[in-house]
Design a protein around this motif. Structure first.
Motif, PDB file in Angstrom:
ATOM      1  N   PRO A  33       0.840  -1.195   0.000  1.00 16.46           N
ATOM      2  CA  PRO A  33       0.000   0.000   0.000  1.00 16.46           C
ATOM      3  C   PRO A  33       0.877   1.247   0.000  1.00 16.46           C
ATOM      4  O   PRO A  33       1.983   1.237   0.523  1.00 16.46           O
ATOM      5  N   LYS A  34       0.393   2.297  -0.607  1.00 13.10           N
ATOM      6  CA  LYS A  34       1.129   3.551  -0.685  1.00 13.10           C
ATOM      7  C   LYS A  34       0.401   4.592   0.153  1.00 13.10           C
ATOM      8  O   LYS A  34      -0.757   4.920  -0.124  1.00 13.10           O
ATOM      9  N   VAL A  35       1.076   5.089   1.206  1.00  9.86           N
ATOM     10  CA  VAL A  35       0.479   6.052   2.121  1.00  9.86           C
ATOM     11  C   VAL A  35       1.518   7.116   2.442  1.00  9.86           C
ATOM     12  O   VAL A  35       2.600   6.804   2.943  1.00  9.86           O
ATOM     13  N   ALA A  36       1.202   8.376   2.147  1.00 16.40           N
ATOM     14  CA  ALA A  36       2.071   9.499   2.495  1.00 16.40           C
ATOM     15  C   ALA A  36       1.246  10.779   2.462  1.00 16.40           C
ATOM     16  O   ALA A  36       0.401  10.952   1.586  1.00 16.40           O
ATOM     17  N   PHE A  37       1.490  11.661   3.435  1.00 19.83           N
ATOM     18  CA  PHE A  37       0.793  12.943   3.435  1.00 19.83           C
ATOM     19  C   PHE A  37       1.700  14.030   3.980  1.00 19.83           C
ATOM     20  O   PHE A  37       2.633  13.766   4.741  1.00 19.83           O
ATOM     21  N   SER A  38       1.427  15.246   3.573  1.00 15.88           N
ATOM     22  CA  SER A  38       2.125  16.412   4.087  1.00 15.88           C
ATOM     23  C   SER A  38       1.200  17.608   3.923  1.00 15.88           C
ATOM     24  O   SER A  38       0.696  17.865   2.829  1.00 15.88           O
ATOM     25  N   THR A  64       0.627  16.821  -0.211  1.00 21.93           N
ATOM     26  CA  THR A  64       0.622  15.422  -0.636  1.00 21.93           C
ATOM     27  C   THR A  64      -0.399  14.674   0.199  1.00 21.93           C
ATOM     28  O   THR A  64      -0.471  14.876   1.411  1.00 21.93           O
ATOM     29  N   ASN A  65      -1.163  13.805  -0.443  1.00 18.14           N
ATOM     30  CA  ASN A  65      -2.086  12.949   0.294  1.00 18.14           C
ATOM     31  C   ASN A  65      -2.281  11.650  -0.487  1.00 18.14           C
ATOM     32  O   ASN A  65      -3.386  11.303  -0.900  1.00 18.14           O
ATOM     33  N   ILE A  66      -1.193  10.934  -0.653  1.00 18.06           N
ATOM     34  CA  ILE A  66      -1.225   9.668  -1.392  1.00 18.06           C
ATOM     35  C   ILE A  66      -1.927   8.626  -0.529  1.00 18.06           C
ATOM     36  O   ILE A  66      -1.547   8.395   0.613  1.00 18.06           O
ATOM     37  N   GLY A  67      -2.947   8.042  -1.045  1.00 14.66           N
ATOM     38  CA  GLY A  67      -3.745   7.071  -0.308  1.00 14.66           C
ATOM     39  C   GLY A  67      -4.960   7.693   0.364  1.00 14.66           C
ATOM     40  O   GLY A  67      -5.828   6.986   0.849  1.00 14.66           O
ATOM     41  N   GLY A  68      -5.014   9.033   0.441  1.00 12.21           N
ATOM     42  CA  GLY A  68      -6.180   9.730   0.981  1.00 12.21           C
ATOM     43  C   GLY A  68      -6.435   9.521   2.460  1.00 12.21           C
ATOM     44  O   GLY A  68      -7.565   9.686   2.917  1.00 12.21           O
ATOM     45  N   ALA A  69      -5.422   9.213   3.251  1.00 13.00           N
ATOM     46  CA  ALA A  69      -5.625   8.918   4.669  1.00 13.00           C
ATOM     47  C   ALA A  69      -5.622  10.156   5.561  1.00 13.00           C
ATOM     48  O   ALA A  69      -6.001  10.076   6.726  1.00 13.00           O
ATOM     49  N   TYR A  70      -5.203  11.311   5.032  1.00  8.62           N
ATOM     50  CA  TYR A  70      -5.232  12.557   5.810  1.00  8.62           C
ATOM     51  C   TYR A  70      -6.496  13.334   5.454  1.00  8.62           C
ATOM     52  O   TYR A  70      -6.815  13.517   4.281  1.00  8.62           O
ATOM     53  N   GLY A  75      -7.988  17.602  10.260  1.00  9.79           N
ATOM     54  CA  GLY A  75      -6.595  17.560  10.693  1.00  9.79           C
ATOM     55  C   GLY A  75      -6.154  16.194  11.180  1.00  9.79           C
ATOM     56  O   GLY A  75      -5.120  16.072  11.822  1.00  9.79           O
ATOM     57  N   VAL A  76      -6.922  15.164  10.862  1.00  2.00           N
ATOM     58  CA  VAL A  76      -6.675  13.816  11.390  1.00  2.00           C
ATOM     59  C   VAL A  76      -6.153  12.896  10.291  1.00  2.00           C
ATOM     60  O   VAL A  76      -6.699  12.846   9.193  1.00  2.00           O
ATOM     61  N   PHE A  77      -5.091  12.138  10.620  1.00  2.00           N
ATOM     62  CA  PHE A  77      -4.576  11.077   9.769  1.00  2.00           C
ATOM     63  C   PHE A  77      -5.119   9.762  10.317  1.00  2.00           C
ATOM     64  O   PHE A  77      -4.997   9.481  11.515  1.00  2.00           O
ATOM     65  N   THR A  78      -5.713   8.940   9.452  1.00  2.00           N
ATOM     66  CA  THR A  78      -6.238   7.635   9.841  1.00  2.00           C
ATOM     67  C   THR A  78      -5.442   6.561   9.115  1.00  2.00           C
ATOM     68  O   THR A  78      -5.416   6.528   7.882  1.00  2.00           O
ATOM     69  N   ALA A  79      -4.785   5.695   9.883  1.00  2.00           N
ATOM     70  CA  ALA A  79      -3.976   4.623   9.283  1.00  2.00           C
ATOM     71  C   ALA A  79      -4.876   3.678   8.492  1.00  2.00           C
ATOM     72  O   ALA A  79      -5.788   3.078   9.062  1.00  2.00           O
ATOM     73  N   PRO A  80      -4.620   3.513   7.190  1.00  2.00           N
ATOM     74  CA  PRO A  80      -5.454   2.616   6.396  1.00  2.00           C
ATOM     75  C   PRO A  80      -5.093   1.140   6.558  1.00  2.00           C
ATOM     76  O   PRO A  80      -5.931   0.273   6.314  1.00  2.00           O
ATOM     77  N   VAL A  81      -3.857   0.864   6.955  1.00  2.00           N
ATOM     78  CA  VAL A  81      -3.406  -0.518   7.147  1.00  2.00           C
ATOM     79  C   VAL A  81      -2.535  -0.598   8.393  1.00  2.00           C
ATOM     80  O   VAL A  81      -1.943   0.395   8.825  1.00  2.00           O
ATOM     81  N   ARG A  82      -2.449  -1.785   8.959  1.00  2.00           N
ATOM     82  CA  ARG A  82      -1.551  -2.012  10.089  1.00  2.00           C
ATOM     83  C   ARG A  82      -0.117  -1.896   9.586  1.00  2.00           C
ATOM     84  O   ARG A  82       0.230  -2.448   8.540  1.00  2.00           O
ATOM     85  N   GLY A  83       0.714  -1.147  10.323  1.00  2.00           N
ATOM     86  CA  GLY A  83       2.096  -1.013   9.899  1.00  2.00           C
ATOM     87  C   GLY A  83       2.889  -0.061  10.760  1.00  2.00           C
ATOM     88  O   GLY A  83       2.417   0.439  11.781  1.00  2.00           O
ATOM     89  N   ILE A  84       4.099   0.189  10.307  1.00  2.00           N
ATOM     90  CA  ILE A  84       4.999   1.128  10.964  1.00  2.00           C
ATOM     91  C   ILE A  84       4.989   2.412  10.139  1.00  2.00           C
ATOM     92  O   ILE A  84       5.233   2.388   8.928  1.00  2.00           O
ATOM     93  N   TYR A  85       4.707   3.521  10.805  1.00  2.00           N
ATOM     94  CA  TYR A  85       4.585   4.829  10.163  1.00  2.00           C
ATOM     95  C   TYR A  85       5.575   5.806  10.781  1.00  2.00           C
ATOM     96  O   TYR A  85       5.891   5.708  11.973  1.00  2.00           O
ATOM     97  N   VAL A 140      -5.953   6.696  14.700  1.00  2.00           N
ATOM     98  CA  VAL A 140      -5.873   8.084  14.245  1.00  2.00           C
ATOM     99  C   VAL A 140      -4.721   8.796  14.941  1.00  2.00           C
ATOM    100  O   VAL A 140      -4.411   8.528  16.090  1.00  2.00           O
ATOM    101  N   VAL A 141      -4.080   9.694  14.193  1.00  2.00           N
ATOM    102  CA  VAL A 141      -2.987  10.514  14.714  1.00  2.00           C
ATOM    103  C   VAL A 141      -3.315  11.958  14.347  1.00  2.00           C
ATOM    104  O   VAL A 141      -3.709  12.239  13.213  1.00  2.00           O
ATOM    105  N   TYR A 142      -3.150  12.859  15.309  1.00  2.00           N
ATOM    106  CA  TYR A 142      -3.470  14.263  15.078  1.00  2.00           C
ATOM    107  C   TYR A 142      -2.695  15.124  16.066  1.00  2.00           C
ATOM    108  O   TYR A 142      -2.062  14.607  16.999  1.00  2.00           O
ATOM    109  N   THR A 143      -2.728  16.433  15.867  1.00  2.00           N
ATOM    110  CA  THR A 143      -2.030  17.359  16.752  1.00  2.00           C
ATOM    111  C   THR A 143      -3.017  18.359  17.333  1.00  2.00           C
ATOM    112  O   THR A 143      -4.080  18.625  16.754  1.00  2.00           O
TER     113      THR A 143
END
Length: 169
Positions: A33-38, A64-70, A75-85, A140-143
């Motif tokens: 899976p491809k996941v990246a955001f900025s 950038t919002n590859i995978g659309g997870a942000y 302002g929330v990033f939601t992990a689409p798959v289990r993994g190391i981020y 979810v990860v957010y600030t």
């Protein structure tokens, strides 16, 4: 056309890999899976805060919002798959010597990190940090901006939030 007719896509056991079967061989190819955001706060150029309560930060300028997870509305990033981020966040302030600047990083509803700097040591201040997290799909990860703190938002992308999947698990 004959080669295309011979290809058949199926799933390998429980490995999560895609296999391609031809009449000559069966081989597994990893599908990652491809996941990246900025994203950054602003424009318009402004000071955020101080507020009387901790406040969610919304980074509406998405680079950038590859995978659309942000989500740029929350302002929330939601992990689409289990993994190391890898998650990175920065903050800045300009022209305010009376308030501290800071950012709190959350995973789900738990604070993971606080990053801050004293407000009386100069006109321009910058903070940044990053962390590697193991996330489950749906985490979810957010600030958040701490109570009575300030941050700078504007076109210079000085306050930002980024992350990407290092590898799925």
């Amino acid at each position: 056309i004959t080669i295309l007719r011979m290809l058949m896509v199926c799933m390998c056991c429980s490995t999560g890999q895609t296999s391609i079967k031809t009449k000559h061989a069966l081989s597994c190819v990893t599908v990652r899976p491809k996941v990246a955001f900025s994203a950054g706060i602003g424009p318009p150029q402004r000071i955020l805060g101080p507020f009387n309560a901790e406040t969610n930060l919304i980074y509406s300028k998405v680079l950038t919002n590859i995978g659309g997870a942000y989500n740029s509305h929350t302002g929330v990033f939601t992990a689409p798959v289990r993994g190391i981020y890898y998650i990175r966040f920065t903050g800045s302030e300009y022209g305010n010597t009376s308030n501290n600047i800071g950012v709190n990083l959350y995973k789900n509803e738990q604070i993971l990190m606080h990053l801050g700097e004293n407000g009386s040591d100069g006109l321009a201040k910058h903070i940044s940090s990053g962390v590697t997290l193991e996330l489950e799909a749906g985490d979810v990860v957010y600030t958040r901006l701490p109570e009575h703190y300030v941050l700078w938002g504007g076109p210079g992308f000085r306050t930002s939030f980024s992350g990407f999947l290092i590898f799925p698990m």
